[in-house]
Write a protein that holds these residues in place. Structure first.
Motif, PDB file in Angstrom:
ATOM      1  N   TRP A 195       1.144  -1.049  -0.386  1.00 12.89           N
ATOM      2  CA  TRP A 195       0.023   0.423   0.223  1.00 12.89           C
ATOM      3  C   TRP A 195       1.044   1.068  -0.390  1.00 12.89           C
ATOM      4  N   GLU A 196       1.894   0.934   0.833  1.00  5.76           N
ATOM      5  CA  GLU A 196       2.737   2.563   0.508  1.00  5.76           C
ATOM      6  C   GLU A 196       3.277   2.539  -0.283  1.00  5.76           C
ATOM      7  N   ILE A 197       3.686   1.326  -0.663  1.00  5.04           N
ATOM      8  CA  ILE A 197       5.001   2.321  -2.732  1.00  5.04           C
ATOM      9  C   ILE A 197       3.425   2.418  -3.923  1.00  5.04           C
ATOM     10  N   GLY A 198       2.385   1.910  -3.739  1.00  5.13           N
ATOM     11  CA  GLY A 198       1.558   2.014  -4.872  1.00  5.13           C
ATOM     12  C   GLY A 198       0.518   3.185  -4.428  1.00  5.13           C
ATOM     13  N   GLY A 199       0.486   3.803  -3.257  1.00  3.46           N
ATOM     14  CA  GLY A 199      -0.629   4.494  -3.127  1.00  3.46           C
ATOM     15  C   GLY A 199       0.433   5.822  -2.521  1.00  3.46           C
ATOM     16  N   GLN A 200       1.467   5.720  -1.105  1.00  2.00           N
ATOM     17  CA  GLN A 200       1.940   6.259  -1.088  1.00  2.00           C
ATOM     18  C   GLN A 200       3.442   7.084  -1.559  1.00  2.00           C
ATOM     19  N   ASN A 201       4.251   6.150  -1.740  1.00  2.00           N
ATOM     20  CA  ASN A 201       5.359   6.543  -2.325  1.00  2.00           C
ATOM     21  C   ASN A 201       5.580   7.053  -3.816  1.00  2.00           C
ATOM     22  N   ARG A 231       2.298   1.979 -13.702  1.00  2.00           N
ATOM     23  CA  ARG A 231       1.308   0.534 -13.946  1.00  2.00           C
ATOM     24  C   ARG A 231       2.334  -0.516 -12.387  1.00  2.00           C
ATOM     25  N   LEU A 232       3.080   0.026 -12.131  1.00  2.00           N
ATOM     26  CA  LEU A 232       3.860  -0.383 -10.572  1.00  2.00           C
ATOM     27  C   LEU A 232       2.784   0.258  -9.307  1.00  2.00           C
ATOM     28  N   ALA A 233       2.727   1.046  -9.118  1.00  2.00           N
ATOM     29  CA  ALA A 233       1.435   1.667  -8.152  1.00  2.00           C
ATOM     30  C   ALA A 233       0.029   0.687  -8.831  1.00  2.00           C
ATOM     31  N   VAL A 234      -0.670   0.793  -9.850  1.00  2.00           N
ATOM     32  CA  VAL A 234      -1.720  -0.521 -10.110  1.00  2.00           C
ATOM     33  C   VAL A 234      -1.321  -1.959  -9.412  1.00  2.00           C
ATOM     34  N   ALA A 235       0.164  -2.417  -9.613  1.00  2.00           N
ATOM     35  CA  ALA A 235      -0.218  -3.531  -9.467  1.00  2.00           C
ATOM     36  C   ALA A 235       0.082  -3.100  -7.955  1.00  2.00           C
ATOM     37  N   CYS A 236       1.043  -2.304  -6.897  1.00  2.00           N
ATOM     38  CA  CYS A 236       0.936  -2.776  -5.591  1.00  2.00           C
ATOM     39  C   CYS A 236      -0.034  -2.723  -4.874  1.00  2.00           C
ATOM     40  N   ASN A 292      -3.777  10.906  -2.094  1.00  2.00           N
ATOM     41  CA  ASN A 292      -5.029  11.372  -0.984  1.00  2.00           C
ATOM     42  C   ASN A 292      -5.625  10.315  -1.012  1.00  2.00           C
ATOM     43  N   ARG A 293      -6.112   9.931  -1.825  1.00  2.00           N
ATOM     44  CA  ARG A 293      -7.291   9.090  -1.643  1.00  2.00           C
ATOM     45  C   ARG A 293      -6.340   7.595  -0.925  1.00  2.00           C
ATOM     46  N   ALA A 294      -5.457   7.287  -1.302  1.00  2.00           N
ATOM     47  CA  ALA A 294      -5.063   6.577  -0.588  1.00  2.00           C
ATOM     48  C   ALA A 294      -4.411   6.047   0.827  1.00  2.00           C
ATOM     49  N   SER A 295      -4.720   7.587   1.191  1.00  2.00           N
ATOM     50  CA  SER A 295      -3.944   7.888   2.381  1.00  2.00           C
ATOM     51  C   SER A 295      -5.223   7.455   3.519  1.00  2.00           C
ATOM     52  N   PHE A 296      -6.596   7.672   3.621  1.00  2.00           N
ATOM     53  CA  PHE A 296      -7.714   6.493   3.353  1.00  2.00           C
ATOM     54  C   PHE A 296      -7.541   5.471   4.152  1.00  2.00           C
ATOM     55  N   TYR A 297      -7.445   4.748   3.365  1.00  2.00           N
ATOM     56  CA  TYR A 297      -7.177   3.533   3.222  1.00  2.00           C
ATOM     57  C   TYR A 297      -7.119   2.704   4.543  1.00  2.00           C
TER      58      TYR A 297
END
Length: 312
Positions: A195-201, A231-236, A292-297
């Motif tokens: 989650w951190e790699i794909g949605g934050q980093n 694409r890496l973000a989507v996969a993660c 922003n949205r991933a931060s709420f997961y």
């Protein structure tokens, strides 16, 4: 801990310190350790552990985020001098002031004093909860320092960032259980890491990619390019959603099927549309929206766990 005497620094001193620690984002991050504690223990810990844990987790995140800006002070300042202030207003990490230290809103000694206060507070609380938690805090600070120092060396430093973010939930598991299952810890680590790699980093570095390129920073979007990074973000993120299912269903909390399904569908709604939109558009605004949205997961998952406890 006085802020700088600069005219820019005098108006909202507390806001400047909260900006240094990215407190709006940090408050959302607290949900991760809370989820870990509930899942590992299988229910609510004693009230004393809850109270001390809340203080410790808040202090830990406040310290580590401040440490990031302190170690990155020179590189952030070069970026500011080269490209000016980030004027975008729709980015969670810029809710107050982005990189207030580099902009001169407070002095370096004041920032270090702020970090030390919260680091000592977090260490003391972690030691009382479980000495393992205190060692994990030290490891997190050392790894965060290494992550910052590798800015111009390798984009693989993103892996360190994923480890640092996972250490908070791992520490929370040890705070409520002296001997948590290694399999649970492995699943928890993988869930938070992806989650951190794909949605934050990746989206955070994407947000800075144009300015990073000027200063020679090596991040995932800069080195791999926007298309491969997206694409890496989507996969993660897809992997994180998949990993959450056994973590919720098979943990000691044993979340019921309707609720872990709700967490999965809610997480998919939060994470997948903005990540796919980023891959399609490659736009900076889409990266900020994903961040922003991933931060709420984690907060969404925590809400599902609270519902489970209420209904249980």
């Amino acid at each position: 801990m006085a802020a700088s005497s600069s005219p820019r620094a005098g108006r909202f001193a507390l806001t400047v310190y909260l900006a240094l620690s990215r407190t709006p984002h940090g408050l959302l991050d607290l949900a991760g350790p809370f989820c870990a504690a509930l899942l590992c223990r299988g229910g609510l810990p004693p009230a004393s552990v809850i109270a001390l844990g809340c203080l410790t987790v808040f202090a830990g995140y406040t310290a580590v985020y401040a440490l990031n800006d302190i170690v990155d002070y020179r590189s952030d300042k070069r970026q500011v001098e080269a490209s000016g202030r980030d004027a975008r207003l729709n980015y969670l990490d810029a809710a107050f002031i982005r990189h207030p230290l580099a902009h001169g809103y407070l002095t370096l000694p004041a920032a270090v004093a702020w970090f030390l206060f919260w680091a000592v507070t977090a260490f003391c609380g972690a030691w009382v909860l479980n000495p393992v938690c205190a060692w994990l805090l030290i490891a997190g600070c050392l790894l965060e320092t290494a992550y910052c120092l590798l800015l111009t060396v390798s984009h693989l430093r993103a892996l360190i960032n994923g480890v640092v973010k996972a250490l908070g939930p791992l520490a929370a598991a040890f705070a409520v259980s002296p001997d948590p299952s290694p399999w649970f810890l492995l699943g928890l680590f993988a869930w938070v890491f992806t989650w951190e790699i794909g949605g934050q980093n990746i989206p955070a570095d994407w947000h800075d990619a144009a300015r990073d390129a000027i200063t020679g920073a090596r991040t995932v979007p800069v080195v791999l390019g926007y298309r491969r990074a997206s694409r890496l973000a989507v996969a993660c993120l897809a992997a994180s959603l998949a990993l959450a299912v056994p973590l919720l269903a098979l943990s000691p909390l044993a979340v019921s099927a309707p609720l872990w399904l709700a967490a999965t569908l809610g997480g998919a709604w939060l994470l997948l549309p903005p990540s796919v939109a980023l891959a399609a558009s490659l736009a900076d605004e889409a990266a900020a929206a994903l961040f922003n949205r991933a931060s709420f997961y984690p907060a969404l998952v925590l809400a599902v766990l609270v519902v489970h406890l209420i209904l249980g």
